[in-house]
Design a protein around this motif. Structure first.
Motif, mmCIF file in Angstrom:
data_model
loop_
_atom_site.group_PDB
_atom_site.id
_atom_site.type_symbol
_atom_site.label_atom_id
_atom_site.label_comp_id
_atom_site.label_asym_id
_atom_site.label_seq_id
_atom_site.Cartn_x
_atom_site.Cartn_y
_atom_site.Cartn_z
ATOM 1 N N ASN A 194 -7.209 -6.573 -1.557
ATOM 2 C CA ASN A 194 -7.824 -5.254 -1.675
ATOM 3 C C ASN A 194 -6.785 -4.158 -1.862
ATOM 4 O O ASN A 194 -7.011 -3.185 -2.591
ATOM 5 C CB ASN A 194 -8.673 -4.962 -0.435
ATOM 6 C CG ASN A 194 -9.677 -3.857 -0.685
ATOM 7 O OD1 ASN A 194 -10.356 -3.850 -1.713
ATOM 8 N ND2 ASN A 194 -9.780 -2.911 0.231
ATOM 9 N N VAL A 195 -5.639 -4.308 -1.220
ATOM 10 C CA VAL A 195 -4.554 -3.344 -1.407
ATOM 11 C C VAL A 195 -4.097 -3.332 -2.865
ATOM 12 O O VAL A 195 -3.859 -2.272 -3.460
ATOM 13 C CB VAL A 195 -3.375 -3.673 -0.469
ATOM 14 C CG1 VAL A 195 -2.107 -2.951 -0.908
ATOM 15 C CG2 VAL A 195 -3.720 -3.291 0.961
ATOM 16 N N ALA A 241 0.829 -1.208 0.000
ATOM 17 C CA ALA A 241 0.000 0.000 0.000
ATOM 18 C C ALA A 241 0.863 1.258 0.000
ATOM 19 O O ALA A 241 0.586 2.216 -0.732
ATOM 20 C CB ALA A 241 -0.929 -0.016 1.217
ATOM 21 N N VAL A 284 -8.413 0.553 4.091
ATOM 22 C CA VAL A 284 -8.292 -0.363 2.951
ATOM 23 C C VAL A 284 -8.135 -1.803 3.451
ATOM 24 O O VAL A 284 -8.763 -2.730 2.928
ATOM 25 C CB VAL A 284 -7.101 0.027 2.058
ATOM 26 C CG1 VAL A 284 -6.860 -1.017 0.974
ATOM 27 C CG2 VAL A 284 -7.343 1.387 1.413
ATOM 28 N N GLU A 301 -5.138 6.237 5.003
ATOM 29 C CA GLU A 301 -6.217 5.434 4.422
ATOM 30 C C GLU A 301 -5.942 3.931 4.475
ATOM 31 O O GLU A 301 -6.845 3.129 4.238
ATOM 32 C CB GLU A 301 -6.459 5.845 2.967
ATOM 33 C CG GLU A 301 -6.932 7.282 2.797
ATOM 34 C CD GLU A 301 -7.132 7.648 1.339
ATOM 35 O OE1 GLU A 301 -7.074 6.720 0.486
ATOM 36 O OE2 GLU A 301 -7.323 8.839 1.040
ATOM 37 N N ILE A 312 -0.850 4.627 -1.760
ATOM 38 C CA ILE A 312 -2.064 4.799 -0.967
ATOM 39 C C ILE A 312 -1.704 5.606 0.280
ATOM 40 O O ILE A 312 -0.771 5.247 1.003
ATOM 41 C CB ILE A 312 -2.659 3.441 -0.566
ATOM 42 C CG1 ILE A 312 -3.072 2.647 -1.816
ATOM 43 C CG2 ILE A 312 -3.866 3.621 0.354
ATOM 44 C CD1 ILE A 312 -3.589 1.253 -1.530
ATOM 45 N N VAL A 363 -5.890 -4.146 -5.485
ATOM 46 C CA VAL A 363 -6.947 -3.541 -6.304
ATOM 47 C C VAL A 363 -6.948 -2.031 -6.138
ATOM 48 O O VAL A 363 -6.974 -1.272 -7.122
ATOM 49 C CB VAL A 363 -8.318 -4.132 -5.917
ATOM 50 C CG1 VAL A 363 -9.440 -3.387 -6.644
ATOM 51 C CG2 VAL A 363 -8.374 -5.614 -6.242
ATOM 52 N N GLU A 364 -6.917 -1.554 -4.890
ATOM 53 C CA GLU A 364 -6.948 -0.116 -4.625
ATOM 54 C C GLU A 364 -5.687 0.583 -5.108
ATOM 55 O O GLU A 364 -5.702 1.782 -5.379
ATOM 56 C CB GLU A 364 -7.141 0.138 -3.123
ATOM 57 C CG GLU A 364 -8.489 -0.298 -2.575
ATOM 58 C CD GLU A 364 -9.634 0.489 -3.170
ATOM 59 O OE1 GLU A 364 -9.453 1.700 -3.431
ATOM 60 O OE2 GLU A 364 -10.702 -0.100 -3.407
ATOM 61 N N GLY A 400 -4.403 0.296 -7.915
ATOM 62 C CA GLY A 400 -4.511 0.592 -9.342
ATOM 63 C C GLY A 400 -3.859 -0.411 -10.263
ATOM 64 O O GLY A 400 -3.679 -0.138 -11.449
#
Length: 445
Positions: free
Chosen positions: A316-317, A36, A49, A45, A41, A319-320, A322
Motif C-alpha cells: 500500500n505504501v 513512505a 497508510v 499519514e 508521504i 501504491v500511495e 505514486g
C-alpha cells in the motif's frame, strides 16, 4: 526515481531478514515506513497508510486462511486428509504423486482464488509428504504452480475478469483460449520445477501445527465419501457461484443468495461447521477435540497472518507513493506491439507494487487506447495483461509470504523458487498469447 526506491527497499528488506535475522513482520513494516518517507508521504499519514494496507490484506485473507486452516486441521486430526491422500496414491501411484497434485489443483483452481484453493489442498499435500516420505517441495510445488497459473491467467478470477470488462472482451472466449495456454504451460513448469537441482537441494520440513503427525489405521479413518464430500463442499459452493455469475445477469434474491453462499468466507464457514460435525460427533469425537484442532490451527496461523498483513502494508505504501502513476506515464508512449506492451507494463507494475490486481488494472488502462487501431483480439489483450501480472512475485507480494511460510523456506529460498517459477510462467504465457494471436489471424477467426 521511484523504481530505484523500490529496488533499494527490496535490498534493504533482504538484508534485514537474512543478515540481521529480523522478524519478517517487523522488517516489512520498517521498510514500509522508510519508503513512505522517501516517497513524500506526510509522516502524520503514514500510520493510516500502513493500517489501510494491513486492513485490506488481512480483510481479504484472514477469514479465508483462518477458516481454511481450521477445516484442514480437523480433517487431518480425524484421518480424513490421510484417507484422501491414500486414495490419490492408490489412483496415481507413489511415482504419480506430482501428477495427482497438478490435476487436482488445476480442476479446483479454475474457479477458486489462489489462497483459498491453497488452504484447502495443502493439508492433503502435507499428508502425502508424511505418508510417502518425499521432499515437501516435490509435492507442494506442483500444487502451488498449478494454482498460480489458473488464478493469474483465467477468468473468473478477479484480475482477468476486470481486464476483460475494460477491453470489452468475451469472458467465455477468454477462458476458452486461456485454457489452451494455461494448462500446458502450468503443467510443464509444475512438473519441471521440482526437478531442478537448486530446488532439490532444499528439504524444508512441514510447519508445526498445520497438520496432524498421527498415522491412522484404516479402521480409524472416516470413509472416502465423507472425506471427499467435506473437502469439495466449499469448492462446489464457490465454483457454482462463479458459474452462475458468468451465466446469469440481473438482480434477484436468488442470485444474491447464490453469491452469498459462494463467497469464500461463507463457503469455508459452512465447510467448517460441516467438518466439525462430520469428523466430530458423527464419528465419536467430542466437540472439545474438534475445538482443540481449531485452536491448534489458529496458533499456527498467527505469525503467517502477521507477515501477510505487513506485506499488504508495504504494497500500500508503494501504491500511495505514486509509483504506479509514474510507471504509467513512462510507458504509455512506448512504440511496442500492444500485446507485448500490455504484458511488459503489467510485469513492471507487478515487480514494483507486488499486487497483481493493481498491475492488471493499470496496464489495461495504459494500452486500452492502442487496442482500437492495433487489430489485436481483445481476448488476447486480456491474456497478455494477465500473464504479465504473474511475473516476478517477490517480497512486496503478500502471496509470496504465504508460500514462504507454508513451505517453511528462507527468504532467499522462496525468491529462488517462487520468483523463478512465476517469471517463467509469465514468459511462457506471453509466448502462448503471441502464438494464439498469430493463429487467429491466419485462420481468420
Amino acid at each position: 526515481m521511484p523504481l530505484v526506491v523500490v529496488g533499494i527497499s527490496v535490498v534493504v528488506l533482504l538484508l534485514l531478514m537474512t543478515r540481521m535475522k529480523l522478524n519478517g513482520f517487523a522488517a516489512l513494516l520498517l521498510v514500509a515506513v522508510g519508503v513512505a518517507l522517501v516517497q513524500g508521504i506526510p509522516a502524520v499519514e503514514i500510520p493510516d497508510v500502513l493500517s489501510a494496507g494491513i486492513g485490506d490484506q488481512i480483510g481479504d485473507t484472514m477469514l479465508t486462511i483462518g477458516l481454511g486452516a481450521m477445516v484442514g486441521r480437523i480433517m487431518g486430526d480425524s484421518g480424513a486428509a490421510q484417507r484422501i491422500a491414500g486414495r490419490l496414491l492408490d489412483a496415481f501411484g507413489p511415482r504419480g504423486v506430482q501428477l495427482a497434485m497438478v490435476v487436482t489443483s488445476m480442476l479446483i483452481g479454475v474457479t477458486m482464488f489462489y489462497e483459498v484453493a491453497f488452504i484447502i489442498i495443502v493439508p492433503i499435500a502435507f499428508t502425502l509428504v508424511r505418508v510417502t516420505g518425499v521432499n515437501l517441495l516435490w509435492v507442494g510445488l506442483p500444487m502451488s504452480i498449478s494454482l498460480s497459473t489458473m488464478h493469474s491467467f483465467l477468468p473468473p478470477h478477479p484480475g482477468p475478469t476486470a481486464v476483460a470488462a475494460t477491453f470489452h472482451a468475451s469472458v467465455g472466449h477468454t477462458l476458452f483460449y486461456g485454457l489452451f495456454i494455461a494448462v500446458p504451460a502450468g503443467a510443464l513448469v509444475a512438473l519441471l520445477w521440482p526437478r531442478l537441482p537448486f530446488v532439490r537441494a532444499m528439504n524444508p520440513s512441514i510447519p508445526q501445527g498445520l497438520v496432524s503427525d498421527r498415522e491412522f489405521t484404516d479402521e480409524e479413518m472416516p470413509g472416502m465419501g465423507w472425506s471427499l464430500f467435506v473437502a469439495l463442499f466449499p469448492v462446489a459452493l464457490i465454483a457454482g457461484a462463479a458459474v452462475v455469475d458468468m451465466a446469469a445477469s440481473g438482480e434477484s434474491p436468488f442470485l444474491h443468495g447464490i453469491a452469498f453462499v459462494g463467497s469464500a468466507p461463507i463457503a469455508l464457514l459452512l465447510a467448517l461447521l460441516l467438518a466439525a460435525w462430520a469428523f466430530g460427533p458423527r464419528i465419536g469425537r467430542s466437540l472439545a477435540d474438534v475445538s482443540a484442532s481449531c485452536a491448534s490451527a489458529a496458533r499456527a496461523m498467527a505469525m503467517i497472518l502477521l507477515v501477510i498483513g505487513a506485506g499488504g502494508a508495504f504494497k500500500n505504501v508503494l501504491v500511495e507513493g505514486g509509483i504506479s502513476d509514474y510507471i504509467k506515464d513512462v510507458t504509455e508512449h512506448w512504440p511496442v506491439s500492444p500485446l507485448i506492451l500490455a504484458w511488459l507494463i503489467a510485469a513492471i507494475l507487478r515487480i514494483a507494487l507486488g499486487s497483481a490486481t493493481v498491475a492488471v488494472v493499470t496496464a489495461s488502462g495504459v494500452v486500452l487506447p492502442l487496442l482500437a487501431g492495433s487489430g489485436a483480439h481483445p481476448e488476447m489483450m486480456v491474456l497478455a495483461v494477465s500473464c504479465g501480472s504473474i511475473a516476478f512475485s517477490h517480497v512486496n507480494d503478500p502471496g509470496f509470504w504465504l508460500f514462504k511460510e507454508y513451505f517453511n523456506l528462507s527468504v532467499i529460498q522462496a525468491i529462488k523458487v517462487r520468483t523463478g517459477y512465476t517469471t517463467v510462467l509469465a514468459v511462457l504465457g506471453l509466448g502462448g498469447v503471441l502464438a494464439a494471436e498469430w493463429t487467429l489471424d491466419v485462420t481468420g477467426l
